[in-house]
Design a protein around this motif. Sequence first.
Motif, PDB file in Angstrom:
ATOM      1  N   GLY A 186       0.809  -1.210   0.000  1.00 24.83           N
ATOM      2  CA  GLY A 186       0.000   0.000   0.000  1.00 24.83           C
ATOM      3  C   GLY A 186       0.841   1.259   0.000  1.00 24.83           C
ATOM      4  O   GLY A 186       0.519   2.243  -0.693  1.00 24.83           O
ATOM      5  N   ASN A 187       1.932   1.251   0.769  1.00 21.35           N
ATOM      6  CA  ASN A 187       2.844   2.394   0.798  1.00 21.35           C
ATOM      7  C   ASN A 187       3.461   2.619  -0.583  1.00 21.35           C
ATOM      8  O   ASN A 187       3.543   3.755  -1.072  1.00 21.35           O
ATOM      9  CB  ASN A 187       3.914   2.131   1.842  1.00 21.35           C
ATOM     10  N   LEU A 188       3.890   1.529  -1.236  1.00 18.46           N
ATOM     11  CA  LEU A 188       4.490   1.645  -2.564  1.00 18.46           C
ATOM     12  C   LEU A 188       3.486   2.186  -3.580  1.00 18.46           C
ATOM     13  O   LEU A 188       3.804   3.094  -4.366  1.00 18.46           O
ATOM     14  CB  LEU A 188       5.011   0.272  -3.010  1.00 18.46           C
ATOM     15  N   LEU A 189       2.265   1.665  -3.579  1.00 18.36           N
ATOM     16  CA  LEU A 189       1.245   2.132  -4.515  1.00 18.36           C
ATOM     17  C   LEU A 189       0.935   3.616  -4.298  1.00 18.36           C
ATOM     18  O   LEU A 189       0.740   4.372  -5.265  1.00 18.36           O
ATOM     19  CB  LEU A 189      -0.026   1.299  -4.359  1.00 18.36           C
ATOM     20  N   SER A 190       0.902   4.057  -3.044  1.00 22.80           N
ATOM     21  CA  SER A 190       0.628   5.460  -2.748  1.00 22.80           C
ATOM     22  C   SER A 190       1.714   6.359  -3.332  1.00 22.80           C
ATOM     23  O   SER A 190       1.429   7.414  -3.915  1.00 22.80           O
ATOM     24  CB  SER A 190       0.538   5.661  -1.236  1.00 22.80           C
ATOM     25  N   LEU A 191       2.959   5.951  -3.187  1.00 24.13           N
ATOM     26  CA  LEU A 191       4.072   6.720  -3.743  1.00 24.13           C
ATOM     27  C   LEU A 191       4.005   6.765  -5.266  1.00 24.13           C
ATOM     28  O   LEU A 191       4.266   7.811  -5.886  1.00 24.13           O
ATOM     29  CB  LEU A 191       5.405   6.120  -3.286  1.00 24.13           C
ATOM     30  N   CYS A 195      -1.224   5.585   1.873  1.00 25.92           N
ATOM     31  CA  CYS A 195      -0.308   5.823   2.991  1.00 25.92           C
ATOM     32  C   CYS A 195       1.043   6.258   2.440  1.00 25.92           C
ATOM     33  O   CYS A 195       1.747   5.466   1.808  1.00 25.92           O
ATOM     34  CB  CYS A 195      -0.157   4.550   3.831  1.00 25.92           C
ATOM     35  N   LEU A 196       1.381   7.534   2.669  1.00 20.11           N
ATOM     36  CA  LEU A 196       2.669   8.043   2.206  1.00 20.11           C
ATOM     37  C   LEU A 196       3.732   7.999   3.293  1.00 20.11           C
ATOM     38  O   LEU A 196       4.919   7.806   2.991  1.00 20.11           O
ATOM     39  CB  LEU A 196       2.508   9.486   1.704  1.00 20.11           C
ATOM     40  N   ARG A 197       3.333   8.176   4.541  1.00 14.85           N
ATOM     41  CA  ARG A 197       4.280   8.183   5.647  1.00 14.85           C
ATOM     42  C   ARG A 197       3.705   7.378   6.804  1.00 14.85           C
ATOM     43  O   ARG A 197       2.492   7.372   7.017  1.00 14.85           O
ATOM     44  CB  ARG A 197       4.579   9.619   6.099  1.00 14.85           C
ATOM     45  N   PRO A 198       4.583   6.658   7.509  1.00 14.65           N
ATOM     46  CA  PRO A 198       6.031   6.543   7.265  1.00 14.65           C
ATOM     47  C   PRO A 198       6.316   5.595   6.107  1.00 14.65           C
ATOM     48  O   PRO A 198       5.526   4.694   5.847  1.00 14.65           O
ATOM     49  CB  PRO A 198       6.561   5.980   8.588  1.00 14.65           C
ATOM     50  N   ILE A 199       7.433   5.816   5.446  1.00 12.87           N
ATOM     51  CA  ILE A 199       7.817   4.935   4.348  1.00 12.87           C
ATOM     52  C   ILE A 199       8.231   3.586   4.921  1.00 12.87           C
ATOM     53  O   ILE A 199       9.071   3.506   5.815  1.00 12.87           O
ATOM     54  CB  ILE A 199       8.952   5.555   3.522  1.00 12.87           C
TER      55      ILE A 199
END
Length: 502
Positions: free
Chosen positions: A84-89, A216-220
Amino acid sequence: MRRLARDVLVMAASTGLSRVFGLFRDVAVANQFGASAAYDAFLIAFFVPHFLRQLLAEGALSTAFVPVYTELRVTGQDANRFAGNLLSLLMLFFPILVVAGILLAPVYVPFLASGFSPEKLTLTTTLARWLVPFIGLVGIAAVFMGILNAHHRFLAASLAPVWFNVGMIIGVLVLAGRLPGPAALGLAVGVLIGGFGQLISQIPALRRAGFRFRFCLRPIHPGVRVMLRRMAPAFLALAAAQVNLLVDNKIASYLDDGGISSLQYAMRLFQLPIGVFAVSIATALLPRFASSLARGERRIFSRYLSDGMLGSALVLLPATVALLIIGSDIIRWLFEHGSFDPGATARTARALSCYAIGLVPYGLVYLFTRAYYAIGRTSLPLVASVAGVIVNVVLDILLVGPMKEAGLALATAIAGSVNATILVAVLVRNVEWGRRQTRQASLILAGSGLVAIAVWAVRALSCCAHPAIAVIAPSGAGLLVYGAFVRLTGLWAIARTIDGAE
C-alpha cells in the motif's frame, strides 16, 4: 503446497490466450497499416512508454517487488502495508512522469528517429503525446500483478495483458480512421483502453487474495527502501537491454519505410514462445526462489534452477527449429493481405530467421535474471546487459549495410547469447547438475532434431498448398513427433521433478 507445474500450466495457458489475441492484433494492424511509414511512426512513439514500462513497471519494479513482498509474508510481517505504501508513492510519481513525457515529446522523438522525414516526425510526436499516459496505467497494474504472483494467484495476473490486446484491436478495427486526425491515432487510443483494462481486470482477484489498499505516504515502509536498493541495478540492467532496441530503431529509421515495422512483426513471432513458456516458468519460479532462500533451503533453490533451465529448453529449442524452417510461411499466412505485400513478407522473414537464433538464450536470460534477483545479486545482470549492448551496437553497425533489417536482428540474437553466457558462468555453482540433467538435455537436443526432420519433410510436401495448410501441417507433424518423443523418453518427468523439489 501449490504445485509449480500447475502454476506454469495456468500461466502458459492464459499467456497463450493473450498471445493469440496479440496475433489477432498484429494481423489487424498488418491488414490496416502493413509495413508502412505510419506504423513506423507509431512504433517509435510507443518506444518511450514501452521503455518505461520495462524499467519502472513489468521489469525492474515488479521483479524487485515480488521477492521483498514474499519475504515479508514468509516472515510474518505486514506485507500489505508495504504494498500500500508503494502504490501510494507511485500514484504521486507517475502523473509527474506522464506530464514530463508529454511536454518533452518534441525533444526525444527526433533523437529516437533521426532518419525520419519532417512529416513522419510530426506524426510520431503527436502519437507519443497520446501514448505516454499508458505508463501510469501499466505501472500500477504491474504492482497488482506482483501481489497476485506472490500469492500464487497467477491466472488473473497473466490474463491481464489480454485486455491490452483487446484495447489495441478496438483501436485498429473500430477507431482507426474514425477519429479526427491520422488513422494511427486509433492505435494510440486503443493502447490507453488496453492499459486501463489491464489495470482494473486484476482488482477482483486482489480482493479475493485479501489485499486491501490504504493510501499511505508516511512513514515509508522499510521494505520500500530494500526494494529500491535491489531495483537500482536491475533498473540499470534493463535500461542497458532497452538500449539495444533504441539503437536498432534509430539505425532502422534510416532504412526504407517499413524497416522498423518489419523488425516489429518479426519480434512479435520471436517473442511468442518466450512469452508463453519461458516467462511463465521464470515468473512462477521467482516467488519460489525467494521463499526457498528465505527458509535457507539452498538445495531446493538449485533444483528449481536446473529444472527451470531444462523446462525452458524443452520448449524453446524445438520452437527455434520450427521458426527457422517455416517462419516465412507463418508470416505469409498471418500477415500477407491488405497493406502487407510480398516484399514486406520477405523482409520480415529474414529478420525472424535471425531473431530465432537467440530464442533459447533470451529465454534463459529471463530465468537467470530472476534467480539473481532472488539471491539479491542484482549487479551481475547489469554487467551482462552492458556487455550485450556493446556487442549489439558493434554488430548493428557492421551488419546493417550488407543485411539491412536482418543484420539488426542477428546482432540482437548474438547479444542475447552473450548476456546468457555471462549470467550462467557465474550462476553455475548454484545449479544442481548431474547425470539426470545431462541425459535430459541430450534427449531435448535429439528430440529437436526429430522435429526438424518432421517439419522439413511435411513442409516439402505441402509447400504448394494453401498458406494455412503450409503452416498447420508441418507444425502439427512437429508437435506429434515431439510429443510422442517426450512421452516415450520420459522427458515429461522434468515437470514432476520440479514438483518434487517442493
